[in-house]
Scaffold this motif. Structure first.
Motif, PDB file in Angstrom:
ATOM      1  N   ASP A 106       0.833  -1.207   0.000  1.00 50.50           N
ATOM      2  CA  ASP A 106       0.000   0.000   0.000  1.00 50.50           C
ATOM      3  C   ASP A 106       0.865   1.255   0.000  1.00 50.50           C
ATOM      4  N   GLN A 107       1.939   1.257   0.803  1.00 48.77           N
ATOM      5  CA  GLN A 107       2.817   2.423   0.851  1.00 48.77           C
ATOM      6  C   GLN A 107       3.473   2.681  -0.510  1.00 48.77           C
ATOM      7  N   ILE A 108       3.918   1.590  -1.154  1.00 48.79           N
ATOM      8  CA  ILE A 108       4.556   1.731  -2.461  1.00 48.79           C
ATOM      9  C   ILE A 108       3.551   2.223  -3.498  1.00 48.79           C
ATOM     10  N   GLU A 109       2.334   1.669  -3.497  1.00 49.14           N
ATOM     11  CA  GLU A 109       1.349   2.107  -4.483  1.00 49.14           C
ATOM     12  C   GLU A 109       0.955   3.566  -4.248  1.00 49.14           C
ATOM     13  N   TRP A 110       0.878   3.971  -2.975  1.00 50.68           N
ATOM     14  CA  TRP A 110       0.544   5.381  -2.680  1.00 50.68           C
ATOM     15  C   TRP A 110       1.620   6.297  -3.253  1.00 50.68           C
ATOM     16  N   MET A 111       2.898   5.934  -3.049  1.00 47.94           N
ATOM     17  CA  MET A 111       3.992   6.748  -3.593  1.00 47.94           C
ATOM     18  C   MET A 111       3.975   6.711  -5.121  1.00 47.94           C
ATOM     19  N   HIS A 112       3.736   5.532  -5.664  1.00 51.23           N
ATOM     20  CA  HIS A 112       3.681   5.376  -7.123  1.00 51.23           C
ATOM     21  C   HIS A 112       2.632   6.312  -7.740  1.00 51.23           C
ATOM     22  N   LYS A 113       1.513   6.472  -7.070  1.00 48.98           N
ATOM     23  CA  LYS A 113       0.425   7.288  -7.601  1.00 48.98           C
ATOM     24  C   LYS A 113       0.610   8.780  -7.305  1.00 48.98           C
ATOM     25  N   ASN A 114       1.385   9.129  -6.275  1.00 51.16           N
ATOM     26  CA  ASN A 114       1.417  10.512  -5.816  1.00 51.16           C
ATOM     27  C   ASN A 114       2.740  11.237  -6.020  1.00 51.16           C
ATOM     28  N   LEU A 115       3.831  10.497  -6.335  1.00 53.88           N
ATOM     29  CA  LEU A 115       5.111  11.168  -6.534  1.00 53.88           C
ATOM     30  C   LEU A 115       5.057  12.143  -7.709  1.00 53.88           C
ATOM     31  N   LEU A 121       4.995  -8.114  -3.506  1.00 54.51           N
ATOM     32  CA  LEU A 121       3.820  -7.238  -3.487  1.00 54.51           C
ATOM     33  C   LEU A 121       4.208  -5.816  -3.870  1.00 54.51           C
ATOM     34  N   GLY A 122       5.426  -5.383  -3.486  1.00 54.20           N
ATOM     35  CA  GLY A 122       5.888  -4.057  -3.865  1.00 54.20           C
ATOM     36  C   GLY A 122       6.026  -3.898  -5.372  1.00 54.20           C
ATOM     37  N   LEU A 123       6.477  -4.960  -6.043  1.00 56.48           N
ATOM     38  CA  LEU A 123       6.555  -4.922  -7.508  1.00 56.48           C
ATOM     39  C   LEU A 123       5.157  -4.844  -8.123  1.00 56.48           C
ATOM     40  N   MET A 124       4.224  -5.575  -7.551  1.00 60.46           N
ATOM     41  CA  MET A 124       2.850  -5.490  -8.041  1.00 60.46           C
ATOM     42  C   MET A 124       2.278  -4.089  -7.832  1.00 60.46           C
ATOM     43  N   ALA A 125       2.797  -3.393  -6.811  1.00 56.97           N
ATOM     44  CA  ALA A 125       2.266  -2.076  -6.466  1.00 56.97           C
ATOM     45  C   ALA A 125       2.870  -0.953  -7.295  1.00 56.97           C
ATOM     46  N   GLY A 126       3.822  -1.281  -8.182  1.00 55.87           N
ATOM     47  CA  GLY A 126       4.322  -0.245  -9.081  1.00 55.87           C
ATOM     48  C   GLY A 126       5.807  -0.013  -9.050  1.00 55.87           C
ATOM     49  N   ALA A 127       6.568  -0.754  -8.221  1.00 55.88           N
ATOM     50  CA  ALA A 127       8.013  -0.564  -8.161  1.00 55.88           C
ATOM     51  C   ALA A 127       8.684  -1.120  -9.415  1.00 55.88           C
TER      52      ALA A 127
END
Length: 567
Positions: free
Chosen positions: A227-236, A261-267
């Motif tokens: 969730d933290q990674i996806e939030w950053m992915h969407k908001n950076l 899961l971090g890779l799935m979240a956009g990393a």
């Protein structure tokens, strides 16, 4: 251990993420890999690697296929600085490999770090400062503004040094920034620091900045990290000019899951060590992560086709043992002792076709794909069953046993393991098989036989010893086996042949020296049944030996009196 954890520890709050997407995603391609074995992994050792071991590790990482390798913390010691210089000056760095060096966000350390990489074709300079509230308040006594200023000042200095180095030597410098303890940092503040860094660097799609978002300490479940990674992915800001990198540690034992899961979240990128080496409980295990992808049909772009060689080099360089149950690489991970597992694996191997997708029970990956043989897949101890024993007899000695013989012989092996304990090898199993079925000559022992025709019947003259006394027995039947059974009746040995199978048996590597292996299931007067086995270059001789082997087994099991009468 505290009896009231709720009074001492607080659960990590969930992330307020609207329209969460990562749970529905899959990993479809390899990330950018970055090995930190020579830096983070090296710092974690009882005895850090010397120059020879660091060089050996570096060359192996290049051979595996890593294109980004963090090699040192050059401002930390002369040893680290000298290793970087040696790699550059002696031209050990392949053209397609980018070295990475780490520095704290302090001017004198940054300048020393840039000195270390002079002459490199390209390099990543990784700078970090702590951003979490605990560190701001209790460790450094800094405000949020001061933390941001520290990061921005460091990056501006690095940008100037990078520009000078590129103009003077053509060295291409990439910036990597880590908000240390990202997972414990308020998300809006982590974004604020990262956005300030990308602006100070002047990040563009052509000159991207790596933002490393580490689980410096695992403090929550992997889904929270995602969730933290996806939030950053969407908001950076400047997302198209940013490479999001993951650096999971393993304090909760979930680093691999957090990375996936971090890779799935956009990393886009993952940092870690080969077998999870690193501070405290270690970094994410890159071997496990990469081979997990392999089992899902994703090419990890790393070569672990000789995993044992990689493991031995790692152990030599780090002086750390790899656990025998370590995923994919441990000495016992492709080994089954359990009887039910062995039986399923044996049947899976039999059904597996070379041109079909892999589907062998209990083996998520083909051992051959990582350079492991099938020899150690099935091993036998007191927990084992017929499947494993049959597998070893077939693969090691060419004896393909009928199913009911598998059941019978597994009981013999089980008795042996119960009495002696420990593991039995394939050679041990063959010795037990041989003494049970092939070497038993009491009370009846084969000497020779001669076949003759008598009208439409098959005749036999069978020369045997019974309790040490020679007997010449004559019998007739509808074939050699039936004739031999009729001959034995003359001395009171009455048996019935329940089943008979014959198979070719060739010693490993000696296809031209095949022998006949006969399996005969017989029953005595008391209806007790057992198997006999005979091996000979002549099929009839093998069959007669199997019959006499079975009779001797019946004698051992039921002690009939016919032998005493025959003697």
């Amino acid at each position: 251990m505290t009896r009231k954890p709720t009074a001492k520890y607080l659960p990590f709050p969930p992330v307020n993420l609207v329209d969460r997407n990562w749970p529905a995603r899959s990993i479809t391609q390899a990330p950018i890999w970055m090995s930190t074995d020579l830096r983070d992994g090296n710092q974690a050792l009882f005895e850090p690697m010397n120059a020879e071991k660091k060089m050996r590790m570096f060359k192996m990482l290049c051979e595996i296929g890593f294109k980004e390798i963090e090699i040192a913390f050059p401002s930390a010691s002369e040893t680290e600085f000298s290793f970087v210089r040696r790699l550059i000056e002696e031209k050990h760095i392949p053209d397609d490999v980018t070295i990475e060096v780490l520095t704290q966000a302090r001017e004198h350390l940054i300048r020393r770090t840039f000195e270390s990489i002079k002459g490199a074709k390209q390099a990543i300079v990784h700078v970090y400062n702590a951003t979490s509230k605990t560190f701001r308040d209790n460790v450094f006594g800094m405000s949020k503004v001061e933390v941001v200023t520290m990061a921005v000042d460091a990056v501006k200095l690095m940008r100037n040094l990078a520009d000078e180095m590129e103009k003077s030597a053509g060295t291409k410098i990439t910036l990597e920034y880590s908000p240390e303890l990202f997972t414990a940092t308020e998300l809006d503040f982590a974004k604020e620091v990262c956005d300030a860094v990308t602006e100070a660097w002047g990040a563009t799609p052509e000159r991207k900045v790596i933002l490393n978002l580490p689980t410096t300490v695992e403090i929550a479940t992997p889904n929270i990290y995602a969730d933290q990674i996806e939030w950053m992915h969407k908001n950076l800001a400047r997302r198209d000019s940013v490479i999001i990198s993951l650096h999971p540690h393993n304090d909760r034992g979930t680093a691999v899951a957090a990375a996936e899961l971090g890779l799935m979240a956009g990393a886009d990128r993952v940092e870690g060590c080969l077998f999870g080496n690193g501070e405290r409980t270690g970094n994410v295990d890159l071997v496990t992560l990469a081979l997990n992808m392999t089992t899902q049909g994703v090419d990890p772009q790393l070569d672990f086709s000789d995993i044992s060689a990689v493991a031995r080099t790692f152990e030599h360089c780090t002086q750390l043992p790899i656990h025998p149950r370590h995923p994919y690489v441990g000495d016992l991970v492709f080994t089954a002792f359990s009887g039910s597992h062995q039986d399923a694996i044996k049947k899976g191997f039999s059904a597996q076709k070379a041109d079909e997708t892999w589907s062998v029970p209990y083996l998520p990956i083909d051992p051959a794909d990582v350079g492991r043989s099938y020899d150690s897949v099935i091993r036998v101890n007191s927990q084992s069953g017929k499947g494993g024993i049959a597998y070893l007899m077939e693969t090691e000695h060419g004896v393909v046993m009928p199913r009911r013989l598998q059941v019978e012989f597994s009981g013999v092996v089980q008795k042996h393991t119960d009495e002696h304990g420990g593991e039995v090898t394939a050679d041990d199993i063959w010795a037990i098989f041989s003494s049970t079925y092939l070497e038993s000559t009491a009370p009846i022992r084969y000497r020779e036989h001669h076949l003759f025709e008598h009208g439409s019947a098959q005749g036999i003259r069978l020369n045997v010893e019974i309790n040490g006394t020679s007997h010449l027995l004559v019998g007739e039947g509808n074939g050699p086996i039936n004739a031999a059974a009729q001959a034995l009746k003359r001395v009171g040995i009455n048996i019935q042949v329940r089943s008979y199978e014959e198979r070719s048996m060739a010693p490993s590597g000696e296809a031209g020296n095949a022998q006949a292996c006969a399996f005969m299931e017989i029953a005595g007067d008391d209806k007790l049944e057992c198997y006999g086995v005979g091996i000979d270059s002549n099929i009839v001789t093998a069959s007669i030996k199997a019959m006499l082997s079975g009779i001797n087994r019946l004698e051992q099991l039921s002690l009939p009196t016919a032998f005493d009468q025959a003697a």
